[in-house]
Design a protein around this motif. Sequence first.
Motif, mmCIF file in Angstrom:
data_model
loop_
_atom_site.group_PDB
_atom_site.id
_atom_site.type_symbol
_atom_site.label_atom_id
_atom_site.label_comp_id
_atom_site.label_asym_id
_atom_site.label_seq_id
_atom_site.Cartn_x
_atom_site.Cartn_y
_atom_site.Cartn_z
ATOM 1 N N ASN A 1 80.969 38.615 62.876
ATOM 2 C CA ASN A 1 79.535 38.462 61.824
ATOM 3 C C ASN A 1 79.747 36.439 61.166
ATOM 4 O O ASN A 1 80.726 36.922 59.484
ATOM 5 N N LEU A 2 79.264 36.197 61.214
ATOM 6 C CA LEU A 2 80.398 33.902 60.750
ATOM 7 C C LEU A 2 78.905 33.859 60.475
ATOM 8 O O LEU A 2 78.630 32.637 60.008
ATOM 9 N N THR A 3 77.485 34.866 59.368
ATOM 10 C CA THR A 3 76.564 34.747 59.075
ATOM 11 C C THR A 3 76.445 33.439 57.686
ATOM 12 O O THR A 3 75.765 32.450 58.005
ATOM 13 N N PRO A 4 77.819 33.078 56.847
ATOM 14 C CA PRO A 4 77.314 32.383 56.280
ATOM 15 C C PRO A 4 77.756 31.172 56.440
ATOM 16 O O PRO A 4 77.304 30.792 56.092
ATOM 17 N N LEU A 5 78.286 31.110 57.549
ATOM 18 C CA LEU A 5 78.745 29.221 58.339
ATOM 19 C C LEU A 5 77.446 28.988 59.310
ATOM 20 O O LEU A 5 77.172 28.128 59.150
ATOM 21 N N LEU A 6 76.778 30.298 60.651
ATOM 22 C CA LEU A 6 76.462 29.672 61.273
ATOM 23 C C LEU A 6 74.908 29.580 60.431
ATOM 24 O O LEU A 6 73.904 29.239 61.297
ATOM 25 N N SER A 7 74.786 29.984 59.159
ATOM 26 C CA SER A 7 73.399 29.946 59.116
ATOM 27 C C SER A 7 72.811 28.743 57.851
ATOM 28 O O SER A 7 71.819 28.470 57.231
ATOM 29 N N HIS A 8 74.124 28.102 58.056
ATOM 30 C CA HIS A 8 74.051 26.893 56.836
ATOM 31 C C HIS A 8 73.465 25.628 57.700
ATOM 32 O O HIS A 8 74.168 24.837 58.650
ATOM 33 N N GLU A 9 72.102 25.143 56.755
ATOM 34 C CA GLU A 9 72.162 23.578 57.488
ATOM 35 C C GLU A 9 72.698 22.139 57.348
ATOM 36 O O GLU A 9 72.672 22.046 58.621
ATOM 37 N N CYS A 10 73.404 22.359 56.599
ATOM 38 C CA CYS A 10 74.635 21.027 56.046
ATOM 39 C C CYS A 10 75.528 21.418 57.663
ATOM 40 O O CYS A 10 75.542 20.053 57.892
ATOM 41 N N PHE A 11 75.964 22.467 57.393
ATOM 42 C CA PHE A 11 77.105 22.574 58.305
ATOM 43 C C PHE A 11 76.844 22.354 59.595
ATOM 44 O O PHE A 11 77.830 20.678 60.449
ATOM 45 N N HIS A 12 75.867 22.625 60.526
ATOM 46 C CA HIS A 12 75.450 21.886 62.086
ATOM 47 C C HIS A 12 75.237 20.536 60.950
ATOM 48 O O HIS A 12 75.562 20.285 62.965
ATOM 49 N N ARG A 13 74.155 19.714 60.386
ATOM 50 C CA ARG A 13 74.257 18.818 60.659
ATOM 51 C C ARG A 13 75.539 17.447 61.319
ATOM 52 O O ARG A 13 74.871 16.942 61.394
ATOM 53 N N CYS A 14 76.374 18.208 60.327
ATOM 54 C CA CYS A 14 77.072 17.213 59.704
ATOM 55 C C CYS A 14 78.002 17.583 61.112
ATOM 56 O O CYS A 14 78.801 16.561 61.916
ATOM 57 N N MET A 15 78.404 18.965 61.856
ATOM 58 C CA MET A 15 78.942 18.589 63.199
ATOM 59 C C MET A 15 78.133 18.295 64.320
ATOM 60 O O MET A 15 78.594 17.306 65.339
ATOM 61 N N LEU A 16 76.599 17.837 64.050
ATOM 62 C CA LEU A 16 75.955 17.226 64.878
ATOM 63 C C LEU A 16 76.309 15.988 64.793
ATOM 64 O O LEU A 16 76.209 14.913 66.272
ATOM 65 N N ALA A 17 76.322 15.568 63.578
ATOM 66 C CA ALA A 17 76.390 13.807 63.020
ATOM 67 C C ALA A 17 77.734 13.521 63.915
ATOM 68 O O ALA A 17 77.717 12.816 64.305
ATOM 69 N N CYS A 18 78.693 14.135 63.157
ATOM 70 C CA CYS A 18 80.351 14.256 63.750
ATOM 71 C C CYS A 18 80.506 13.990 65.390
ATOM 72 O O CYS A 18 81.082 13.167 66.033
ATOM 73 N N SER A 19 79.412 15.131 66.260
ATOM 74 C CA SER A 19 79.689 14.839 67.503
ATOM 75 C C SER A 19 78.736 13.385 68.170
ATOM 76 O O SER A 19 78.979 13.330 69.106
ATOM 77 N N ALA A 20 77.745 12.949 68.166
ATOM 78 C CA ALA A 20 77.004 11.900 67.824
ATOM 79 C C ALA A 20 77.208 10.698 67.427
ATOM 80 O O ALA A 20 77.280 9.999 68.650
ATOM 81 N N GLU A 21 78.675 10.372 66.854
ATOM 82 C CA GLU A 21 79.371 9.180 66.089
ATOM 83 C C GLU A 21 80.777 9.325 66.975
ATOM 84 O O GLU A 21 80.887 8.176 67.203
ATOM 85 N N LEU A 22 81.171 10.003 67.722
ATOM 86 C CA LEU A 22 81.945 9.981 68.659
ATOM 87 C C LEU A 22 81.053 10.115 70.005
ATOM 88 O O LEU A 22 82.175 8.708 71.257
ATOM 89 N N VAL A 23 80.052 9.996 70.639
ATOM 90 C CA VAL A 23 79.519 9.466 71.591
ATOM 91 C C VAL A 23 79.268 7.949 71.302
ATOM 92 O O VAL A 23 79.231 6.980 72.293
#
Length: 609
Positions: free
Chosen positions: A132-154
């Motif tokens: 149960n990783l609710t604190p992490l997987l429910s965090h909006e900023c965390f997901h946006r940072c992950m998406l930003a890193c993925s996009a930057e690498l591409v």
Amino acid sequence: MSSPRSPASPATVNNLGIKMSPTPVTAAMTTAKWLRNVISPLPSKPSQELEHFLFSCDRDFTNDVTHRANVILEAIFPSKSHVDRSISGTLQNVTQMDSLWAEDRKSEALKLYYRVLEAMCKAESLLLNATNLTPLLSHECFHRCMLACSAELVLATHKTVTIMFPDVLERTGITAFDLSKVIESYVRHEETLPRELKRHLNTFEEHLLESLAWEKGSSMYNSLIIARPSLSETINRLGLLADPMPSLDSITTIYNISNGRLSSSLPIKRDSLDATGEIQSPKRLCTERKLAERNSFTSPVKLKFPHLQSAFATPTRSNPAGGGETYAETGIHIFFTKILKLAANRIKSLCEKMQPPQPPKIRERVYFLIKQILSLQTFLFFNRHIDQLVLCSFYGVAKISHLTLTFKEIINSYKKQSQCRPQVFRSVYIDWSTMDRDGKTGQEHVDIITFYNEVFIPSVKPLLVELGSGSIVKNNRLPEEDASADGQCPGSPRLSPFPNLPDMSPKKVSASHNVYVSPLRSSKMDTLLSPSSTSYYAFVGESTHAYQSPSKDLTAINNRLNSHGNTRGKLKLNFDMVSDSLVAGSLCPQNGNSTLNPIVKSEKSHHQS
């Protein structure tokens, strides 16, 4: 940050059997091959294992994760197919090609995001011994940072110039400080990431730390105001706090994204865990600047957080692993540690590029001064570049160390560094409202010598006096010289006091001319011996006009005096009457079109300061 399983660029071997470093072409081929062979075959949806983590939370986050990814990546890679359907002919074909290219890049970034997110969930699950990783997987900023890193690498893999850094930050609604929290974890959990892309993220993080995280509207200030309440007045007065992060709704509207699921148009205050107000979107003009690849900086490998979700915990909550400090204090401590690590590398590089190279004693003094400024005069970093503080600290240390080192020599050495930009020493932020300087008000950007004289020295002089007095006796080594030091060093080496002034009796200084050094008046002797000495300032005789040489300064003075002599006949000079203000008047008209303001201070103004 490197991983043994990361694919390396193919090294070529010459006729002598010597391995050659990869060329830009081979490096580009390596990253493209990784994207094609490792990422492209992956599914464009969460794997079964990732779905299990999303489903095991307090509620199923699968739909939230997929919807957010589609909206954010569409903002970064707009398909354009829905923007203008009235285009025909060749332009329509070009638009269709752009749309296909954007769809392909969006797909690659989406697959990479799901892959790294799954790896992070596995690691967090092992650390917490829970699914149960609710604190992490429910965090909006965390997901946006992950998406930003993925996009930057591409984008880096395809060498894209149409979407430049920091556009990705603006389009995702996050700030540089937000992104700095996940870069290291991102690299560590994608073990197949090629060396070139790791280097790119390393450069990416370096740029975040050196300037972007200190800009107005950075969420770093929202944490700093909690960790350092004494800075709240300055932060609020300058309006540095970040605005609330825009909702997915707002991004959908701004970038004209079709098929967006409208749920809430309210800005997000990052209250997935609690009402924190920590995440914000920056209000800045994005400067399109391609990052230069450089390897001078490597962020600390070991995070102080026990697990990743602590990096996005509510700032005001107490950190159980932090000895009673809040999560904001822990986060700021880690951020400052990275700042000091970066500063140490810049100082070391600057010393090595000087001719002759500066001894370790000077390097240690500059580093100690930067540490003291970051700890005691943190406001000097606000709205500024870290290199501006390094350059000023270097000159201040040169002054108290009695080195014949001018600002011109320091700037010339700085120009040899790969990250050098002329704006760093030509445009430094100043807020005149905090100072009493001839009725000046408001904010402006000035040259670095003006900043040094007007802001840096008045704030740092007590630290320089202490540093030059020899009263600090603890050891002070750079982080790379002390494996046990995690960026924080306990003190400074023992420093010798200022030497006694030499005999000031009249002396003849030229064998062919009747030129003597006149005695120094006792009133000025007291000034020189006091801590408010003018020796800290930059003034005439040391490259004051657009960093020109002292010889040109003296030539300008001689020409000015000779012009008086030609118009009035023989001119008899009384050297007791010549002051710095007269010299300033002689120089300024001739150099009025200089790009940098001449920094000349009279002895009277120095004494008053």
